[in-house]
Design a protein around this motif. Sequence first.
Motif, PDB file in Angstrom:
ATOM      1  N   TYR A   1       0.803  -1.229   0.000  1.00 28.77           N
ATOM      2  CA  TYR A   1       0.000   0.000   0.000  1.00 28.77           C
ATOM      3  C   TYR A   1       0.831   1.273   0.000  1.00 28.77           C
ATOM      4  CZ  TYR A   1      -3.391  -3.464   1.569  1.00 28.77           C
ATOM      5  OH  TYR A   1      -4.176  -4.574   1.667  1.00 28.77           O
ATOM      6  N   GLY A   2       1.842   1.312   0.857  1.00 28.54           N
ATOM      7  CA  GLY A   2       2.561   2.562   1.108  1.00 28.54           C
ATOM      8  C   GLY A   2       3.249   3.104  -0.122  1.00 28.54           C
ATOM      9  N   ILE A   3       4.104   2.264  -0.737  1.00 30.07           N
ATOM     10  CA  ILE A   3       4.859   2.740  -1.900  1.00 30.07           C
ATOM     11  C   ILE A   3       3.934   3.090  -3.061  1.00 30.07           C
ATOM     12  CG2 ILE A   3       6.544   2.017  -3.654  1.00 30.07           C
ATOM     13  CD1 ILE A   3       8.148   0.698  -1.442  1.00 30.07           C
ATOM     14  N   PRO A   4       2.936   2.243  -3.407  1.00 27.48           N
ATOM     15  CA  PRO A   4       2.033   2.640  -4.493  1.00 27.48           C
ATOM     16  C   PRO A   4       1.301   3.950  -4.216  1.00 27.48           C
ATOM     17  CG  PRO A   4       1.800   0.304  -4.072  1.00 27.48           C
ATOM     18  CD  PRO A   4       2.687   0.850  -2.993  1.00 27.48           C
ATOM     19  N   ALA A   5       0.833   4.137  -2.966  1.00 25.35           N
ATOM     20  CA  ALA A   5       0.104   5.371  -2.656  1.00 25.35           C
ATOM     21  C   ALA A   5       1.031   6.578  -2.741  1.00 25.35           C
ATOM     22  CB  ALA A   5      -0.512   5.275  -1.257  1.00 25.35           C
ATOM     23  N   ALA A   6       2.251   6.415  -2.201  1.00 27.57           N
ATOM     24  CA  ALA A   6       3.207   7.523  -2.247  1.00 27.57           C
ATOM     25  C   ALA A   6       3.554   7.858  -3.695  1.00 27.57           C
ATOM     26  CB  ALA A   6       4.474   7.164  -1.465  1.00 27.57           C
ATOM     27  N   ALA A   7       3.730   6.820  -4.517  1.00 25.08           N
ATOM     28  CA  ALA A   7       4.093   7.056  -5.924  1.00 25.08           C
ATOM     29  C   ALA A   7       2.973   7.807  -6.644  1.00 25.08           C
ATOM     30  CB  ALA A   7       4.384   5.731  -6.625  1.00 25.08           C
ATOM     31  N   ARG A   8       1.714   7.470  -6.314  1.00 29.88           N
ATOM     32  CA  ARG A   8       0.596   8.158  -6.962  1.00 29.88           C
ATOM     33  C   ARG A   8       0.614   9.637  -6.610  1.00 29.88           C
ATOM     34  NH1 ARG A   8      -3.870   5.232  -5.185  1.00 29.88           N
ATOM     35  NH2 ARG A   8      -3.246   3.636  -6.659  1.00 29.88           N
ATOM     36  N   HIS A   9       0.903   9.942  -5.340  1.00 25.77           N
ATOM     37  CA  HIS A   9       0.948  11.345  -4.932  1.00 25.77           C
ATOM     38  C   HIS A   9       2.119  12.079  -5.560  1.00 25.77           C
ATOM     39  CE1 HIS A   9      -1.863  10.090  -1.673  1.00 25.77           C
ATOM     40  NE2 HIS A   9      -2.369  11.261  -2.013  1.00 25.77           N
ATOM     41  N   VAL A  10       3.274  11.422  -5.577  1.00 26.60           N
ATOM     42  CA  VAL A  10       4.451  12.084  -6.155  1.00 26.60           C
ATOM     43  C   VAL A  10       4.240  12.282  -7.653  1.00 26.60           C
ATOM     44  CG1 VAL A  10       6.921  11.863  -6.631  1.00 26.60           C
ATOM     45  CG2 VAL A  10       6.025  11.228  -4.388  1.00 26.60           C
ATOM     46  N   ALA A  11       3.636  11.287  -8.312  1.00 30.37           N
ATOM     47  CA  ALA A  11       3.413  11.385  -9.759  1.00 30.37           C
ATOM     48  C   ALA A  11       2.534  12.592 -10.076  1.00 30.37           C
ATOM     49  CB  ALA A  11       2.787  10.107 -10.289  1.00 30.37           C
ATOM     50  N   ALA A  12       1.579  12.870  -9.170  1.00 26.88           N
ATOM     51  CA  ALA A  12       0.656  13.975  -9.414  1.00 26.88           C
ATOM     52  C   ALA A  12       1.374  15.319  -9.427  1.00 26.88           C
ATOM     53  CB  ALA A  12      -0.438  13.979  -8.344  1.00 26.88           C
ATOM     54  N   VAL A  13       2.575  15.356  -8.820  1.00 23.82           N
ATOM     55  CA  VAL A  13       3.338  16.600  -8.798  1.00 23.82           C
ATOM     56  C   VAL A  13       3.865  16.948 -10.189  1.00 23.82           C
ATOM     57  CG1 VAL A  13       5.424  17.691  -7.867  1.00 23.82           C
ATOM     58  CG2 VAL A  13       3.967  16.297  -6.386  1.00 23.82           C
ATOM     59  N   PHE A  14       4.199  15.906 -10.962  1.00 18.27           N
ATOM     60  CA  PHE A  14       4.761  16.137 -12.294  1.00 18.27           C
ATOM     61  C   PHE A  14       3.631  16.335 -13.308  1.00 18.27           C
ATOM     62  CE2 PHE A  14       7.941  13.663 -10.038  1.00 18.27           C
ATOM     63  CZ  PHE A  14       9.105  14.364 -10.309  1.00 18.27           C
ATOM     64  N   PRO A  15       3.759  17.303 -14.233  1.00 21.71           N
ATOM     65  CA  PRO A  15       2.727  17.459 -15.261  1.00 21.71           C
ATOM     66  C   PRO A  15       2.748  16.248 -16.199  1.00 21.71           C
ATOM     67  CG  PRO A  15       4.613  18.861 -15.728  1.00 21.71           C
ATOM     68  CD  PRO A  15       4.847  18.279 -14.376  1.00 21.71           C
ATOM     69  N   PRO A  16       1.569  15.828 -16.700  1.00 20.85           N
ATOM     70  CA  PRO A  16       1.516  14.648 -17.566  1.00 20.85           C
ATOM     71  C   PRO A  16       2.441  14.745 -18.771  1.00 20.85           C
ATOM     72  CG  PRO A  16      -0.679  15.285 -16.932  1.00 20.85           C
ATOM     73  CD  PRO A  16       0.234  16.349 -16.413  1.00 20.85           C
ATOM     74  N   ARG A  17       2.726  15.969 -19.241  1.00 17.87           N
ATOM     75  CA  ARG A  17       3.638  16.111 -20.379  1.00 17.87           C
ATOM     76  C   ARG A  17       5.008  15.525 -20.061  1.00 17.87           C
ATOM     77  NH1 ARG A  17       3.860  21.598 -20.449  1.00 17.87           N
ATOM     78  NH2 ARG A  17       1.936  21.541 -19.271  1.00 17.87           N
ATOM     79  N   ALA A  18       5.396  15.575 -18.766  1.00 17.06           N
ATOM     80  CA  ALA A  18       6.717  15.084 -18.377  1.00 17.06           C
ATOM     81  C   ALA A  18       6.845  13.571 -18.598  1.00 17.06           C
ATOM     82  CB  ALA A  18       6.992  15.417 -16.912  1.00 17.06           C
ATOM     83  N   ASP A  19       5.697  12.867 -18.652  1.00 15.24           N
ATOM     84  CA  ASP A  19       5.735  11.415 -18.852  1.00 15.24           C
ATOM     85  C   ASP A  19       6.502  11.053 -20.114  1.00 15.24           C
ATOM     86  OD1 ASP A  19       4.126  11.483 -16.701  1.00 15.24           O
ATOM     87  OD2 ASP A  19       2.406  10.478 -17.611  1.00 15.24           O
ATOM     88  N   ALA A  20       6.390  11.943 -21.132  1.00 21.08           N
ATOM     89  CA  ALA A  20       7.011  11.638 -22.416  1.00 21.08           C
ATOM     90  C   ALA A  20       8.518  11.465 -22.284  1.00 21.08           C
ATOM     91  CB  ALA A  20       6.690  12.746 -23.420  1.00 21.08           C
ATOM     92  N   LEU A  21       9.114  12.143 -21.276  1.00 22.97           N
ATOM     93  CA  LEU A  21      10.568  12.069 -21.114  1.00 22.97           C
ATOM     94  C   LEU A  21      11.021  10.665 -20.713  1.00 22.97           C
ATOM     95  CD1 LEU A  21      11.063  15.415 -19.186  1.00 22.97           C
ATOM     96  CD2 LEU A  21      11.877  14.912 -21.494  1.00 22.97           C
ATOM     97  N   ILE A  22      10.147   9.917 -20.027  1.00 21.00           N
ATOM     98  CA  ILE A  22      10.571   8.621 -19.481  1.00 21.00           C
ATOM     99  C   ILE A  22      10.882   7.627 -20.586  1.00 21.00           C
ATOM    100  CG2 ILE A  22       9.946   6.695 -17.996  1.00 21.00           C
ATOM    101  CD1 ILE A  22       7.976   8.633 -16.638  1.00 21.00           C
ATOM    102  N   GLY A  23       9.951   7.492 -21.520  1.00 19.55           N
ATOM    103  CA  GLY A  23      10.163   6.454 -22.528  1.00 19.55           C
ATOM    104  C   GLY A  23      10.506   7.034 -23.887  1.00 19.55           C
ATOM    105  N   ALA A  24      11.230   8.179 -23.870  1.00 19.41           N
ATOM    106  CA  ALA A  24      11.451   8.894 -25.123  1.00 19.41           C
ATOM    107  C   ALA A  24      12.099   8.021 -26.185  1.00 19.41           C
ATOM    108  CB  ALA A  24      12.302  10.136 -24.858  1.00 19.41           C
ATOM    109  N   GLN A  25      13.043   7.162 -25.752  1.00 19.36           N
ATOM    110  CA  GLN A  25      13.749   6.373 -26.744  1.00 19.36           C
ATOM    111  C   GLN A  25      13.197   4.952 -26.902  1.00 19.36           C
ATOM    112  OE1 GLN A  25      16.862   7.735 -24.677  1.00 19.36           O
ATOM    113  NE2 GLN A  25      16.822   9.553 -25.951  1.00 19.36           N
ATOM    114  N   ALA A  26      12.139   4.640 -26.149  1.00 15.20           N
ATOM    115  CA  ALA A  26      11.679   3.254 -26.109  1.00 15.20           C
ATOM    116  C   ALA A  26      11.264   2.754 -27.492  1.00 15.20           C
ATOM    117  CB  ALA A  26      10.514   3.121 -25.129  1.00 15.20           C
ATOM    118  N   LEU A  27      10.482   3.568 -28.207  1.00 16.97           N
ATOM    119  CA  LEU A  27       9.977   3.108 -29.498  1.00 16.97           C
ATOM    120  C   LEU A  27      11.123   2.929 -30.495  1.00 16.97           C
ATOM    121  CD1 LEU A  27       7.488   2.256 -30.990  1.00 16.97           C
ATOM    122  CD2 LEU A  27       7.105   4.629 -31.679  1.00 16.97           C
TER     123      LEU A  27
END
Lengths: 335, 361
Positions: free
Chosen positions: A117-143
């Motif tokens: 519970y703890g880590i997933p809940a904390a990750a959800r809160h921390v993720a909310a701090v970053f704008p969704p546009r920032a998600d693109a940076l994570i897997g930029a080279q994946a494709l």
Amino acid sequence: MTGIQAQFFDGRSSVRHPVELEIDAAGVVRLTGLGETREYPLNETRISERIGHTPRTLRFPDGSACQVLDNDAIDAALEALDSTSAQHDVHRLESQWTYAVLALIALIAIVWAAIQYGIPAAARHVAAVFPPRADALIGAQALELLDHGYFSPSKLPPERQQQLRDEFAAMTRDLDDTHEYRLEFRHGGELGANAFALPSGIVVMTDELVELAQADQELQTVLAHEIGHVVHRHSLRMLLQSSATSLLMIGLTGDVSSASVLVAGVPTALVQAKHSRQFEAEADAYAYAWMDRNGISHQYFRDMLARLEKKYGGGDAGAMSWLSSHPKTAERIRD
Amino acid sequence: METPTADAIASASDPRPQSSTTVEQFRFTGTGGEYFRIWIVNLLLSVITLGIYSAWAKVRRMRYFYGNTHLAGDVFEYHGQPRQILKGRLIAFGMFMVYFIVSALSELASVLLALIFFFFVPWFAVKALTFRARMSSYRNIRFGFEQDHHGAAKVFIGFTLLIGITLGFFYPYFAYARYQFAINNTSYGKTRLNLLAGPGVFYWIYSRAALLYIAAIAVGIFAFRAWSGFGIDVLNDPKKFGAVAPMLVIVFLPLLLLVGAFLNKCLQNATLGNVTIHQHRLLSGMQTGQLFWLYLSNTVLIVLTLGIFIPWAHVRMAQYRFERLALEAHGSLDEFIAGESSAAGAAGEEISDMFDVDLGL
């Protein structure tokens, strides 16, 4: 009252002087055996904490010190003066096997709760701090990497691709997060019938999956599942969760040469698989909600999963397979 | 190996007539059961306090290990203070988080950060070694460390770059220089330690370790093929890899632990066992077989007990290390004089720990 055996070191040379140590009722530490008797006020003497059966050190204001092996004697002398202090609480915990076993049980429970519970809940809160546009940076080279290593260009007719893209656009039109949703087609090759979402909002579907489907609704349910991954920002949360898990495991096991890699590595991998199943369940829930909103029967999703299972044999189709990190298909098609 | 005998050195540096030579055996008196209870309480409190207590835990752990290390009737003492360690840990953790976030966002920026970090390694190294030395004492005389930033830059920047330029052939010399730097700048009170071994010993050690490593890999591939029927190229096949991974571990783990035991035994004997201080000398007599057995049994037991064996493993390692370590004392150990006291911060050590900087000791 007989003195406590102690070793006196003056702090200037390495000569050891055996002495007898007494603490009198007035709060004076008296050392005899050095020629003249030495006295130090107890309240200016720093006494080290008790740890196991290691010797205690009494450090005097002039830089000299006494080492005492007899922990019980020194504690008895201090207690007689009622200068008991909170510093023994930790030693008390450490000295009883009962407490040690209780601590072990408590630790297991806390670590389990943190992972569940703890880590997933904390990750959800921390993720909310970053704008969704920032998600693109994570897997930029994946494709790019996948194109290089696994995929070849899609052989689907352009009209078919466009038709599915239109359906996909309709599905994502109303999403007002800032992800840039786009559907891509590739020939899967050894990855076979597969679909996955990149954090930026790009969803990739293989020709093989399109060919495996018997109705467009089946493909839509799979797309809904993948959109669910993007909407719930599973890539970012996975990154945060696996970092937190690694930190936790390293913190717990410390560093015991090669063994720590095994001890920390295996549970970390298991925890990641667990977290990844939680994400799949969340994406499934998103897909089911989408089906309900659009009046599409859950049966399409179940049929598609069943067909994938039949073709690839229940998650044994390789590390990157569609099913491997997913919950058991039987579990998923139950409701 | 042509190192002068301890007697020759002692008589060369000390013109007085030699008094009796005694061999003082180090002893470690900690027990696994006792340390387990300290360890588990440390862990629980650290987890509950989200890591804050880990600084207090470190002090208790260090005090336990120092306080159980006996030499000539007295024990070592650790003086680190939880608050300064906590401060160091917060700085190190802050740096780690910055690096973590930056490296997730931009590769270029993370390379730049790593480069900046690389040029600060000498500074961290001196700080870390100073803290470790200053926080250690024996008979109420503290150890110390010379602030040799110039020497640190030579070893940790210059020699590190030379390793790359020479394709690794410089590594044994680097290893020698790193130990020499760490040991010769350390003092007990006013008295400096001195490493007798030269670079040749390290070339001898690493060339044998490299040969042993190649032999171990060859034996491993052969044994793995005989057992599983697969060549080592199964590593590239994710589908079969899962099925044979346990076999790979069972075959290669003992072989690699053997190489590790050989290398560590050689390094320990060549460095600690070649240290002189004044007219005294340390002797280290580790053996590959014994160390290998310790590594293997510790690893297996830690895995089988899901980590609960860790404290016993630590205690067994310390017992063995000190059981094989002795001080050849020429004359009295009463003649060491305290050096000047100086402050030392914990940040360097915590940063080095966090980023896994290998300081040699």
